[in-house]
Design a protein around this motif. Structure first.
Motif, PDB file in Angstrom:
ATOM      1  N   LEU A 144       0.838  -1.208   0.000  1.00  0.00           N
ATOM      2  CA  LEU A 144       0.000   0.000   0.000  1.00  0.00           C
ATOM      3  C   LEU A 144       0.870   1.254   0.000  1.00  0.00           C
ATOM      4  CD1 LEU A 144      -2.760  -1.113   2.564  1.00  0.00           C
ATOM      5  CD2 LEU A 144      -3.074  -0.816   0.100  1.00  0.00           C
ATOM      6  N   VAL A 145       1.964   1.211   0.770  1.00  0.00           N
ATOM      7  CA  VAL A 145       2.873   2.368   0.801  1.00  0.00           C
ATOM      8  C   VAL A 145       3.491   2.562  -0.588  1.00  0.00           C
ATOM      9  CG1 VAL A 145       5.051   3.249   1.763  1.00  0.00           C
ATOM     10  CG2 VAL A 145       3.333   2.276   3.288  1.00  0.00           C
ATOM     11  N   LYS A 146       3.914   1.433  -1.214  1.00  0.00           N
ATOM     12  CA  LYS A 146       4.504   1.533  -2.570  1.00  0.00           C
ATOM     13  C   LYS A 146       3.502   2.091  -3.571  1.00  0.00           C
ATOM     14  CE  LYS A 146       8.169  -1.872  -2.560  1.00  0.00           C
ATOM     15  NZ  LYS A 146       8.199  -3.313  -2.433  1.00  0.00           N
ATOM     16  N   MET A 147       2.206   1.857  -3.324  1.00  0.00           N
ATOM     17  CA  MET A 147       1.172   2.393  -4.226  1.00  0.00           C
ATOM     18  C   MET A 147       0.938   3.889  -3.991  1.00  0.00           C
ATOM     19  SD  MET A 147      -1.573  -0.728  -4.002  1.00  0.00           S
ATOM     20  CE  MET A 147      -2.831  -0.129  -5.127  1.00  0.00           C
ATOM     21  N   GLY A 148       1.662   4.460  -3.026  1.00  0.00           N
ATOM     22  CA  GLY A 148       1.573   5.903  -2.790  1.00  0.00           C
ATOM     23  C   GLY A 148       0.559   6.289  -1.719  1.00  0.00           C
ATOM     24  N   LYS A 149       0.053   5.294  -0.991  1.00  0.00           N
ATOM     25  CA  LYS A 149      -0.961   5.605   0.021  1.00  0.00           C
ATOM     26  C   LYS A 149      -0.293   5.913   1.366  1.00  0.00           C
ATOM     27  CE  LYS A 149      -4.047   2.380  -2.276  1.00  0.00           C
ATOM     28  NZ  LYS A 149      -4.715   3.333  -3.149  1.00  0.00           N
TER      29      LYS A 149
END
Ligand code: PTJ
Length: 243
Positions: free
Chosen positions: A165-170
């Motif tokens: 999720l962090v890698k997806m920019g969230k």
């Protein structure tokens, strides 16, 4: 029957509740071991909300209040421990509530959604798709829910979805008693506190924060500092125990 004067009354009642939820299928059997690990870390932080966790709860509230599309992700443990508290946080934060499971079956998703509905939460359900870049079943989520969220709260998580999720920019808010876990280390913000203490803390902060306070808190996120403080608290307690 657990006697009220037992020194570990609260812990024993919680265990009994979770065992019942495991029997009915809401909690996975693996969820019981996850709870045990949480209890061990809670012992180490003194079964109380530390100052750094209280600060993290206020920052979490500020992040939720200023988000465009916040989602609270709920698994079996979270629903079993805190369905009413999730509903209360949803009311004050405006976040969407979505069920996302590691040990996923359609039947469990339905059971957990029903439990949350019964507790007063407005659950975002409907067709899930395999949208997250994960090889296990946490990849299943809703396009208009978690997939499009800018902020996702993940209580009692296993680390790889948090990283994804962090890698997806969230922006990811974790609630995890283990400050050393992959989840705790990869989240944008980690609250090192027990779920049923952390949720009311965030809800209370959502009710009281002003706009300027929200701006100031969201600009101050420093997860490394918060985790270091949690580890410092644990170390202090261990040192005192040897005195
Ligand atoms: O319901 P499912 O199928 O989605 O499965 C959920 C579990 C919990 C089984 C799954 O997410 C899992 O295996 O989680 P982990 O990897 O064991 O991580 C759970 C983390 O939550 C651990 O670091 C625990 O220390 C922590 N934890 C456990 N109970 C609590 C907690 N943190 C805060 N409050 C708690 N009550």
């Amino acid at each position: 029957m657990i006697p009220k004067d037992h020194p570990r009354y609260h812990s024993l009642v919680t265990r009994e509740k979770l065992a019942g939820c495991a029997r009915s299928g809401i909690l996975s059997m693996e969820g019981l071991t996850a709870h045990g690990r949480g209890e061990a870390f809670d012992y180490l932080i003194g079964e109380r909300t530390t100052d750094s966790a209280r600060l993290a709860e206020r920052i979490a509230a500020a992040i939720l209040l200023t988000a465009h599309h916040p989602v609270i992700s709920v698994n079996g443990n979270t629903a079993a421990l805190a369905a009413e508290q999730i509903a209360a946080l949803q009311k004050v934060s405006g976040a969407m509530v979505e069920v996302n499971l590691f040990h996923r079956t359609e039947e469990r998703v339905q059971q957990i959604e029903d439990l949350l509905h019964g507790a007063g939460a407005d659950v975002f359900s409907g067709e899930a798709e395999r949208l997250l870049p994960l090889s296990h079943d946490r990849a299943w989520c809703r396009r208009e829910g978690m997939y499009s969220a800018d902020v996702v709260m993940v209580p009692l998580e296993d680390g790889d979805r948090c990283e994804a999720l962090v890698k997806m920019g969230k922006t990811v808010i974790a609630i995890d008693l283990n400050p050393l876990s992959r989840t705790a280390r990869s989240a944008t913000l980690t609250i090192v506190d027990e779920l049923t203490r952390a949720l009311p803390g965030i809800t209370a902060a959502c009710k009281e924060l002003s706009e300027p306070e929200c701006r100031q808190l969201t600009a101050s996120v420093d997860n490394h500092y918060l985790l270091s403080e949690a580890i410092r608290e644990i170390t202090l307690r261990l040192c005192h125990a040897m005195d």
